[in-house]
Design a protein around this motif. Structure first.
Motif, mmCIF file in Angstrom:
data_model
loop_
_atom_site.group_PDB
_atom_site.id
_atom_site.type_symbol
_atom_site.label_atom_id
_atom_site.label_comp_id
_atom_site.label_asym_id
_atom_site.label_seq_id
_atom_site.Cartn_x
_atom_site.Cartn_y
_atom_site.Cartn_z
ATOM 1 N N GLN A 91 0.831 -1.201 0.000
ATOM 2 C CA GLN A 91 0.000 0.000 0.000
ATOM 3 C C GLN A 91 0.868 1.254 0.000
ATOM 4 O OE1 GLN A 91 -3.257 -0.542 -0.523
ATOM 5 N NE2 GLN A 91 -3.258 1.634 -0.954
ATOM 6 N N GLU A 92 1.952 1.250 0.821
ATOM 7 C CA GLU A 92 2.876 2.387 0.830
ATOM 8 C C GLU A 92 3.523 2.561 -0.533
ATOM 9 O OE1 GLU A 92 5.720 2.668 4.021
ATOM 10 O OE2 GLU A 92 4.222 2.039 5.498
ATOM 11 N N LEU A 93 3.926 1.457 -1.138
ATOM 12 C CA LEU A 93 4.543 1.487 -2.454
ATOM 13 C C LEU A 93 3.584 2.062 -3.497
ATOM 14 C CD1 LEU A 93 6.951 0.422 -4.338
ATOM 15 C CD2 LEU A 93 5.424 -1.496 -4.758
ATOM 16 N N LEU A 94 2.343 1.616 -3.459
ATOM 17 C CA LEU A 94 1.370 2.026 -4.467
ATOM 18 C C LEU A 94 0.892 3.466 -4.297
ATOM 19 C CD1 LEU A 94 -0.674 -1.268 -4.749
ATOM 20 C CD2 LEU A 94 0.995 -0.367 -6.366
ATOM 21 N N ASN A 95 1.165 4.075 -3.165
ATOM 22 C CA ASN A 95 0.783 5.475 -2.956
ATOM 23 C C ASN A 95 1.981 6.412 -3.073
ATOM 24 O OD1 ASN A 95 -1.960 4.992 -2.528
ATOM 25 N ND2 ASN A 95 -1.573 4.378 -0.426
ATOM 26 N N SER A 96 3.123 5.858 -3.416
ATOM 27 C CA SER A 96 4.361 6.627 -3.450
ATOM 28 C C SER A 96 4.511 7.432 -4.739
ATOM 29 C CB SER A 96 5.551 5.677 -3.316
ATOM 30 O OG SER A 96 6.756 6.377 -3.498
ATOM 31 N N ASP A 97 5.078 8.615 -4.600
ATOM 32 C CA ASP A 97 5.426 9.407 -5.772
ATOM 33 C C ASP A 97 6.914 9.265 -6.088
ATOM 34 O OD1 ASP A 97 2.895 10.428 -6.308
ATOM 35 O OD2 ASP A 97 3.140 12.037 -4.856
ATOM 36 N N HIS A 98 7.628 8.447 -5.317
ATOM 37 C CA HIS A 98 9.063 8.246 -5.504
ATOM 38 C C HIS A 98 9.359 6.976 -6.292
ATOM 39 C CE1 HIS A 98 9.811 11.552 -2.830
ATOM 40 N NE2 HIS A 98 9.031 11.000 -1.935
ATOM 41 N N VAL A 99 8.342 6.158 -6.512
ATOM 42 C CA VAL A 99 8.502 4.925 -7.270
ATOM 43 C C VAL A 99 7.822 5.133 -8.617
ATOM 44 C CG1 VAL A 99 7.996 2.457 -7.348
ATOM 45 C CG2 VAL A 99 8.543 3.550 -5.167
ATOM 46 N N MET A 100 8.559 4.812 -9.683
ATOM 47 C CA MET A 100 8.047 5.037 -11.039
ATOM 48 C C MET A 100 7.679 3.694 -11.677
ATOM 49 S SD MET A 100 8.456 8.336 -11.300
ATOM 50 C CE MET A 100 8.523 8.834 -12.997
ATOM 51 N N PHE A 101 6.605 3.696 -12.456
ATOM 52 C CA PHE A 101 6.191 2.526 -13.227
ATOM 53 C C PHE A 101 5.864 3.004 -14.630
ATOM 54 C CE2 PHE A 101 2.969 -0.421 -14.856
ATOM 55 C CZ PHE A 101 3.662 -1.613 -14.756
ATOM 56 N N PRO A 105 4.875 8.299 -11.814
ATOM 57 C CA PRO A 105 4.902 7.987 -10.383
ATOM 58 C C PRO A 105 3.762 7.020 -10.065
ATOM 59 C CG PRO A 105 5.055 10.355 -10.733
ATOM 60 C CD PRO A 105 4.729 9.735 -12.053
ATOM 61 N N VAL A 106 4.039 5.978 -9.301
ATOM 62 C CA VAL A 106 3.039 4.965 -8.991
ATOM 63 C C VAL A 106 1.810 5.593 -8.330
ATOM 64 C CG1 VAL A 106 2.579 2.882 -7.624
ATOM 65 C CG2 VAL A 106 4.712 3.099 -8.873
ATOM 66 N N GLY A 107 2.029 6.603 -7.493
ATOM 67 C CA GLY A 107 0.915 7.257 -6.818
ATOM 68 C C GLY A 107 -0.070 7.919 -7.770
ATOM 69 N N GLU A 108 0.357 8.194 -9.007
ATOM 70 C CA GLU A 108 -0.515 8.854 -9.987
ATOM 71 C C GLU A 108 -1.242 7.865 -10.915
ATOM 72 O OE1 GLU A 108 1.605 11.854 -12.164
ATOM 73 O OE2 GLU A 108 2.377 12.790 -10.328
ATOM 74 N N LEU A 109 -0.958 6.579 -10.757
ATOM 75 C CA LEU A 109 -1.614 5.582 -11.610
ATOM 76 C C LEU A 109 -3.080 5.430 -11.228
ATOM 77 C CD1 LEU A 109 1.145 2.812 -11.596
ATOM 78 C CD2 LEU A 109 0.675 4.462 -13.410
ATOM 79 N N THR A 113 -4.806 -0.091 -12.414
ATOM 80 C CA THR A 113 -3.397 -0.433 -12.642
ATOM 81 C C THR A 113 -2.699 -0.735 -11.308
ATOM 82 O OG1 THR A 113 -3.357 0.974 -14.605
ATOM 83 C CG2 THR A 113 -1.228 0.349 -13.684
ATOM 84 N N LYS A 114 -2.997 0.060 -10.292
ATOM 85 C CA LYS A 114 -2.421 -0.193 -8.961
ATOM 86 C C LYS A 114 -2.831 -1.577 -8.459
ATOM 87 C CE LYS A 114 -2.249 4.521 -7.140
ATOM 88 N NZ LYS A 114 -2.717 5.375 -6.035
#
Length: 163
Positions: A91-101, A105-109, A113-114
């Motif tokens: 959940q932390e990973l999927l809300n992060s703006d520091h991890v890109m997919f 940013p994963v938080g913007e997906l 997709t999340k």
């Protein structure tokens, strides 16, 4: 407690006289005396750095005591040491703006997709638990990890393999 009192306490803890602290820090003893007595304001950060080195304390701690920086309540390293469930970590990973997919940013997906990412990661973890490979050598494991994850300016970039 004023900064001057704080500085005096630190100096006395080390067993230094004002002259010794002046010698070790390169700051005049008259200036240090005035700071301790409250006749001078908070020293500049450059002076605090010299004092931190002379007193063998963390520069950040001295900056925080002087009011230049707010010391965080929770050390970031402690947050890495805490144990959380896989669900919480995802959940932390999927809300992060520091991890890109795929460049975003994963938080913007979008939520779909999340959820797909979460399902994929859980499936991989489950598969590994059931069919775990023999232990890889550290260098081989690091090389394999580098193929899938790339760090770019502090952000983690994950690449999706589309088939």
């Amino acid at each position: 407690m004023t900064f001057g009192e704080y500085l005096r306490n630190l100096r006395k803890k080390k067993g230094y006289s004002i002259r010794q602290l002046a010698l070790y820090s390169g700051i005049s003893n008259s200036y240090l005396s005035q700071v301790e007595q409250g006749k001078r304001g908070i020293p500049k950060p450059e002076y605090l750095q010299k004092l931190a080195k002379a007193l063998e304390i963390e520069y950040d701690d001295l900056l925080a005591a002087a009011g230049y920086r707010v010391k965080p309540q929770i050390d970031i390293l402690q947050s890495f040491n805490k144990q959380i469930s896989l669900e919480e970590a995802l959940q932390e990973l999927l809300n992060s703006d520091h991890v890109m997919f795929n460049g975003l940013p994963v938080g913007e997906l979008d939520e779909e997709t999340k959820e797909d990412l979460k399902t994929a990661v859980l499936a991989i973890m489950e598969y590994k638990a059931k069919h775990g490979k023999s232990q890889q050598q550290p260098k081989k494991a690091a090389a394999a990890a580098r193929k899938n994850v790339m760090v770019d300016g502090g952000a983690i970039l994950l690449s999706a393999a589309v088939s």
